[in-house]
Design an enzyme around this catalytic site. Structure first.
Site, short mmCIF file in Angstrom:
data_model
loop_
_atom_site.label_atom_id
_atom_site.label_comp_id
_atom_site.label_asym_id
_atom_site.label_seq_id
_atom_site.Cartn_x
_atom_site.Cartn_y
_atom_site.Cartn_z
N ASP A 75 16.06 -8.97 70.29
CA ASP A 75 14.62 -9.24 70.24
C ASP A 75 14.27 -10.30 71.29
O ASP A 75 14.48 -11.50 71.09
CB ASP A 75 14.24 -9.72 68.84
CG ASP A 75 12.73 -9.89 68.66
OD1 ASP A 75 11.98 -9.77 69.64
OD2 ASP A 75 12.31 -10.15 67.51
N ARG A 77 -1.86 -0.59 73.28
CA ARG A 77 -0.79 -0.17 72.38
C ARG A 77 0.49 0.16 73.15
O ARG A 77 1.59 -0.17 72.71
CB ARG A 77 -1.23 1.04 71.57
CG ARG A 77 -0.16 1.57 70.61
CD ARG A 77 0.25 0.50 69.61
NE ARG A 77 1.10 1.05 68.56
CZ ARG A 77 1.67 0.33 67.62
NH1 ARG A 77 1.45 -0.99 67.57
NH2 ARG A 77 2.42 0.88 66.70
N HIS A 124 12.45 -6.07 68.97
CA HIS A 124 11.63 -6.65 67.91
C HIS A 124 11.45 -5.69 66.74
O HIS A 124 11.30 -6.12 65.60
CB HIS A 124 10.28 -7.05 68.50
CG HIS A 124 9.40 -7.79 67.54
ND1 HIS A 124 9.80 -8.93 66.89
CD2 HIS A 124 8.12 -7.55 67.11
CE1 HIS A 124 8.83 -9.37 66.12
NE2 HIS A 124 7.81 -8.55 66.22
N ASP A 125 11.49 -4.40 67.00
CA ASP A 125 11.32 -3.41 65.94
C ASP A 125 12.45 -3.42 64.92
O ASP A 125 12.37 -2.74 63.89
CB ASP A 125 11.20 -2.00 66.54
CG ASP A 125 9.75 -1.61 66.78
OD1 ASP A 125 8.85 -2.38 66.42
OD2 ASP A 125 9.52 -0.52 67.35
N SER A 141 7.46 -10.92 62.14
CA SER A 141 6.57 -11.08 63.29
C SER A 141 5.39 -11.97 62.90
O SER A 141 5.58 -13.10 62.44
CB SER A 141 6.12 -9.69 63.76
OG SER A 141 5.50 -9.75 65.01
#
EC number: 2.3.1.31
Length: 384
Positions: free
Chosen positions: A328, A237, A361-362, A167
């Site tokens: 992603d 968040r 994305h994780d 990232s």
């Protein structure tokens, strides 16, 4: 031998010997860098790997911290990350792991602008004796890398065997290879991009707006007032966390299941679906360990980041490994494909691996077992 742990580690701190010049034209005085190291530095100092963290990370990348979040705080924010102080990339760093500490000396720093030991908005401005707050300068990925370069100079490390990160960490790896082409052998760029897509820019803007519209933000000067923009930070968040996940991963984990398992109560304020409760938990945990101004500065920095691909391809000398993930959508495989094509057009060595995985994305934090052999082989080929 099965992969092992680096064991118990302790974050260290180094004060840069001089001031730091920023891309904005401003200078920062008395910059402190928080860092951790794993493995042993070779006599020739040629086995150093710098790992770079993403937006919400810190210097504690591997092992178990000597200080747990419950035991120590700095500026009101927990000093260590993860359950029981486990490093955020522990599955990738250690003996026999992707970044093998039997071979490499791995260094992890907290980014410039951070709130976990490196100079940032919550730090004391030496010129005023008060927290920087709203006066902390806008920073770029280039500034982060320049700070890392100055830090390594202070340690007597001139050259890096590799720079790696996911990232925002991948952006730093790319910046290292372009800014200091003669000082980096390899870069490992995971779930990253040369420029955030407009959809990503938009989501980041919403997250920042949530913070800045919280009255407790107070224009960035909330330190010492007894009020912090926790509500806005929590929403930021929640927004950010959703962008890190994929629709299939959310559906598989939560579906439309109710938190109580019973009937809908038709209330406006209480979470009823499991996914709502999960996001509120993420928000509550995050505001205890992270500074809102740091979030604003790092989010803006990764939004600003944009490589001129032809110019970057002409400048770079490092061997490049790009790892992307099929699900992603925030840092899509297409971005890595653009980088790979630019590198190939200039005859630069590049390896692109797209891993089919469902977690969005994780994946760069969850799919460590599948990344490990790819990274190990790539680094081994460079040292053969």
């Amino acid at each position: 031998m099965s992969p092992g742990s680096v064991g118990t580690v302790e974050t260290q701190y180094l004060d840069l010997p001089g001031s730091l010049s920023l891309d904005s034209g401003r200078r920062l005085e008395q910059v402190r860098v928080a860092y951790e190291t794993y493995g042993t530095l070779s006599p020739a100092r040629d086995n150093v790997i710098l790992v770079c963290h993403a937006l919400s990370g810190d210097a504690h990348a591997a092992g178990i911290s000597r200080v747990t979040p419950a035991e120590s705080t700095r500026d009101g924010f927990a000093a260590a990350a993860g359950p029981k102080g486990i490093g955020w990339w522990d599955g990738m760093i250690g003996p026999g792991k992707a970044f093998d500490t039997d071979r490499y000396f791995v260094v992890s720093t907290n980014l410039l602008g951070g709130c976990r030991g490196t100079t940032g908005p919550s730090s004391t401005d030496p010129g005023t004796g008060r927290p920087y707050g709203s006066t902390f300068p806008v920073i770029t990925v280039g500034d982060m890398v320049a700070c890392q370069r100055a830090f390594l100079d202070a340690l007597g490390i001139e050259r890096l065997a590799a720079v790696a990160g996911g990232s925002l960490g991948g952006m730093q790896a790319l910046e290292w290879a372009v800014r200091y082409p003669d000082q980096v052998d390899d870069i490992v760029v995971i779930a990253s991009t040369h420029a955030l897509q407009p959809q990503g820019v938009a989501w980041n803007a919403i997250a920042r707006e949530a913070i800045m519209r919280d009255p407790d933000w107070q224009g960035g000067d909330y330190y010492g007032t007894g009020r912090r923009p926790d509500a806005g930070m929590g929403v930021a968040r929640m927004v950010g966390h959703v962008t890190y996940l994929s629709a299939p991963s959310l559906a598989g984990r939560f579906g439309r299941r109710l938190q109580s398992g019973g009937d809908l109560r038709y209330t406006l304020s209480e979470p009823e679906y499991q996914v709502e409760s999960y996001l509120r938990h993420q928000a509550s945990s995050f505001v205890k360990r992270f500074d809102a101004n740091t979030y604003l500065h790092l989010s803006r920095a990764l939004t600003y980041f944009e490589l001129d691909l032809p110019a970057a391809a002409a400048a770079i000398r490092a061997r490049t490994l790009l790892i992307a993930f099929s699900s992603d959508w925030l840092y899509p495989p297409a971005a890595s494909e653009e980088i790979a094509l630019a590198w190939k057009n200039h005859g630069k060595p590049v390896d692109l691996q797209v891993i089919d995985a469902p977690y969005g994305h994780d994946c760069f934090l969850l799919e460590e077992a599948r990344q490990t052999p790819v990274v190990r082989q790539f680094l081994a080929e460079g040292r053969s």
